[in-house]
Motif scaffolding. Structure first.
Motif, PDB file in Angstrom:
ATOM      1  N   ILE A   7     -30.853  14.764   7.200  1.00  0.00           N
ATOM      2  CA  ILE A   7     -32.204  14.211   7.254  1.00  0.00           C
ATOM      3  C   ILE A   7     -33.118  15.242   7.910  1.00  0.00           C
ATOM      4  CG2 ILE A   7     -33.613  12.306   8.122  1.00  0.00           C
ATOM      5  CD1 ILE A   7     -30.744  10.830   8.384  1.00  0.00           C
ATOM      6  N   PRO A   8     -34.138  15.739   7.206  1.00  0.00           N
ATOM      7  CA  PRO A   8     -35.018  16.747   7.804  1.00  0.00           C
ATOM      8  C   PRO A   8     -35.699  16.230   9.074  1.00  0.00           C
ATOM      9  CG  PRO A   8     -35.417  16.555   5.443  1.00  0.00           C
ATOM     10  CD  PRO A   8     -34.520  15.430   5.821  1.00  0.00           C
ATOM     11  N   LYS A   9     -35.721  17.080  10.092  1.00  0.00           N
ATOM     12  CA  LYS A   9     -36.440  16.776  11.342  1.00  0.00           C
ATOM     13  C   LYS A   9     -37.758  17.540  11.359  1.00  0.00           C
ATOM     14  CE  LYS A   9     -36.118  16.980  16.347  1.00  0.00           C
ATOM     15  NZ  LYS A   9     -35.442  17.567  17.499  1.00  0.00           N
ATOM     16  N   ASN A  10     -37.700  18.805  11.037  1.00  0.00           N
ATOM     17  CA  ASN A  10     -38.877  19.668  10.914  1.00  0.00           C
ATOM     18  C   ASN A  10     -38.483  20.843  10.019  1.00  0.00           C
ATOM     19  OD1 ASN A  10     -37.606  21.636  12.635  1.00  0.00           O
ATOM     20  ND2 ASN A  10     -38.261  20.422  14.395  1.00  0.00           N
ATOM     21  N   SER A  12     -37.281  23.727  10.666  1.00  0.00           N
ATOM     22  CA  SER A  12     -36.115  24.526  11.040  1.00  0.00           C
ATOM     23  C   SER A  12     -34.962  23.704  11.613  1.00  0.00           C
ATOM     24  CB  SER A  12     -36.528  25.592  12.061  1.00  0.00           C
ATOM     25  OG  SER A  12     -37.021  24.986  13.232  1.00  0.00           O
ATOM     26  N   GLU A  13     -35.078  22.367  11.582  1.00  0.00           N
ATOM     27  CA  GLU A  13     -34.014  21.514  12.110  1.00  0.00           C
ATOM     28  C   GLU A  13     -33.789  20.316  11.194  1.00  0.00           C
ATOM     29  OE1 GLU A  13     -34.168  21.725  16.888  1.00  0.00           O
ATOM     30  OE2 GLU A  13     -35.888  20.733  15.966  1.00  0.00           O
ATOM     31  N   GLU A  14     -32.578  19.786  11.264  1.00  0.00           N
ATOM     32  CA  GLU A  14     -32.278  18.562  10.547  1.00  0.00           C
ATOM     33  C   GLU A  14     -31.287  17.735  11.356  1.00  0.00           C
ATOM     34  OE1 GLU A  14     -30.746  20.035   6.839  1.00  0.00           O
ATOM     35  OE2 GLU A  14     -28.705  20.194   7.594  1.00  0.00           O
ATOM     36  N   PHE A  15     -31.314  16.423  11.133  1.00  0.00           N
ATOM     37  CA  PHE A  15     -30.301  15.539  11.689  1.00  0.00           C
ATOM     38  C   PHE A  15     -29.155  15.508  10.694  1.00  0.00           C
ATOM     39  CE2 PHE A  15     -34.307  13.614  13.248  1.00  0.00           C
ATOM     40  CZ  PHE A  15     -34.078  13.695  14.604  1.00  0.00           C
ATOM     41  N   ARG A  16     -27.928  15.565  11.199  1.00  0.00           N
ATOM     42  CA  ARG A  16     -26.771  15.396  10.323  1.00  0.00           C
ATOM     43  C   ARG A  16     -25.881  14.299  10.874  1.00  0.00           C
ATOM     44  NH1 ARG A  16     -24.376  21.155   8.069  1.00  0.00           N
ATOM     45  NH2 ARG A  16     -26.380  21.925   7.287  1.00  0.00           N
ATOM     46  N   HIS A  29     -20.521  11.659  14.167  1.00  0.00           N
ATOM     47  CA  HIS A  29     -21.468  12.472  14.932  1.00  0.00           C
ATOM     48  C   HIS A  29     -22.875  12.282  14.375  1.00  0.00           C
ATOM     49  CE1 HIS A  29     -18.513  15.160  17.005  1.00  0.00           C
ATOM     50  NE2 HIS A  29     -17.771  14.787  15.980  1.00  0.00           N
ATOM     51  N   LEU A  30     -23.835  12.174  15.264  1.00  0.00           N
ATOM     52  CA  LEU A  30     -25.251  12.283  14.907  1.00  0.00           C
ATOM     53  C   LEU A  30     -25.764  13.443  15.741  1.00  0.00           C
ATOM     54  CD1 LEU A  30     -27.913  11.470  13.639  1.00  0.00           C
ATOM     55  CD2 LEU A  30     -28.197   9.777  15.439  1.00  0.00           C
ATOM     56  N   ARG A  31     -26.088  14.535  15.073  1.00  0.00           N
ATOM     57  CA  ARG A  31     -26.413  15.766  15.788  1.00  0.00           C
ATOM     58  C   ARG A  31     -27.584  16.467  15.134  1.00  0.00           C
ATOM     59  NH1 ARG A  31     -24.014  17.477  19.689  1.00  0.00           N
ATOM     60  NH2 ARG A  31     -22.306  16.036  19.311  1.00  0.00           N
ATOM     61  N   VAL A  32     -28.343  17.199  15.936  1.00  0.00           N
ATOM     62  CA  VAL A  32     -29.401  18.077  15.424  1.00  0.00           C
ATOM     63  C   VAL A  32     -28.760  19.411  15.067  1.00  0.00           C
ATOM     64  CG1 VAL A  32     -31.532  19.312  15.978  1.00  0.00           C
ATOM     65  CG2 VAL A  32     -31.202  16.961  16.801  1.00  0.00           C
ATOM     66  N   TRP A  33     -29.024  19.857  13.857  1.00  0.00           N
ATOM     67  CA  TRP A  33     -28.600  21.180  13.416  1.00  0.00           C
ATOM     68  C   TRP A  33     -29.845  22.043  13.287  1.00  0.00           C
ATOM     69  CZ3 TRP A  33     -23.628  22.615  10.977  1.00  0.00           C
ATOM     70  CH2 TRP A  33     -22.626  21.685  11.233  1.00  0.00           C
ATOM     71  N   TYR A  34     -29.725  23.314  13.635  1.00  0.00           N
ATOM     72  CA  TYR A  34     -30.881  24.213  13.590  1.00  0.00           C
ATOM     73  C   TYR A  34     -30.597  25.381  12.650  1.00  0.00           C
ATOM     74  CZ  TYR A  34     -28.164  27.187  16.719  1.00  0.00           C
ATOM     75  OH  TYR A  34     -27.174  27.968  17.262  1.00  0.00           O
ATOM     76  N   ALA A  42     -26.559  25.606  12.020  1.00  0.00           N
ATOM     77  CA  ALA A  42     -25.510  25.511  13.032  1.00  0.00           C
ATOM     78  C   ALA A  42     -25.781  24.278  13.887  1.00  0.00           C
ATOM     79  CB  ALA A  42     -25.487  26.763  13.906  1.00  0.00           C
ATOM     80  N   PRO A  43     -24.725  23.643  14.419  1.00  0.00           N
ATOM     81  CA  PRO A  43     -24.921  22.458  15.250  1.00  0.00           C
ATOM     82  C   PRO A  43     -25.483  22.834  16.619  1.00  0.00           C
ATOM     83  CG  PRO A  43     -22.605  23.018  15.184  1.00  0.00           C
ATOM     84  CD  PRO A  43     -23.310  23.956  14.235  1.00  0.00           C
ATOM     85  N   SER A  44     -26.400  22.018  17.116  1.00  0.00           N
ATOM     86  CA  SER A  44     -26.914  22.218  18.473  1.00  0.00           C
ATOM     87  C   SER A  44     -26.122  21.314  19.423  1.00  0.00           C
ATOM     88  CB  SER A  44     -28.397  21.856  18.539  1.00  0.00           C
ATOM     89  OG  SER A  44     -28.561  20.456  18.487  1.00  0.00           O
ATOM     90  N   HIS A  45     -26.445  21.390  20.687  1.00  0.00           N
ATOM     91  CA  HIS A  45     -25.822  20.515  21.678  1.00  0.00           C
ATOM     92  C   HIS A  45     -26.491  19.147  21.708  1.00  0.00           C
ATOM     93  CE1 HIS A  45     -23.253  23.635  23.277  1.00  0.00           C
ATOM     94  NE2 HIS A  45     -24.287  24.459  23.276  1.00  0.00           N
ATOM     95  N   LYS A  46     -27.584  19.004  20.972  1.00  0.00           N
ATOM     96  CA  LYS A  46     -28.336  17.750  20.959  1.00  0.00           C
ATOM     97  C   LYS A  46     -27.691  16.781  19.982  1.00  0.00           C
ATOM     98  CE  LYS A  46     -32.633  20.292  21.629  1.00  0.00           C
ATOM     99  NZ  LYS A  46     -33.887  20.670  20.964  1.00  0.00           N
TER     100      LYS A  46
END
Length: 71
Positions: A7-10, A12-16, A29-34, A42-46
């Motif tokens: 799911i696009p966040k902005n 340069s980032e998306e929710f996966r 997992h629900l994580r922000v990827w950048y 790549a997965p972030s720590h968020k």
């Protein structure tokens, strides 16, 4: 790891939402990827990881948040 949704966040980032098994335990997992330099993600720590048994309560809470709003 199985990708359930992206799911696009902005720009340069998306929710996966992903599913995998870690040491015999199923996890969702629900994580922000950048976006890294070069265009790969790549997965972030968020983010959070949860057992699938928790999903019905979390989904219900998200549905309440959607109908009740943030006011």
């Amino acid at each position: 790891m199985k990708i359930i949704a992206q799911i696009p966040k902005n720009r340069s980032e998306e929710f996966r939402v992903t599913a995998e098994t870690f040491k015999g335990t199923p996890l969702v997992h629900l994580r922000v990827w950048y976006m890294m330099e070069g265009g790969d993600f790549a997965p972030s720590h968020k983010g959070v990881a949860m057992h699938p048994d928790n999903l019905p309560e979390i989904i219900a809470a998200l549905q309440r948040a959607n109908t009740e709003g943030g006011d």
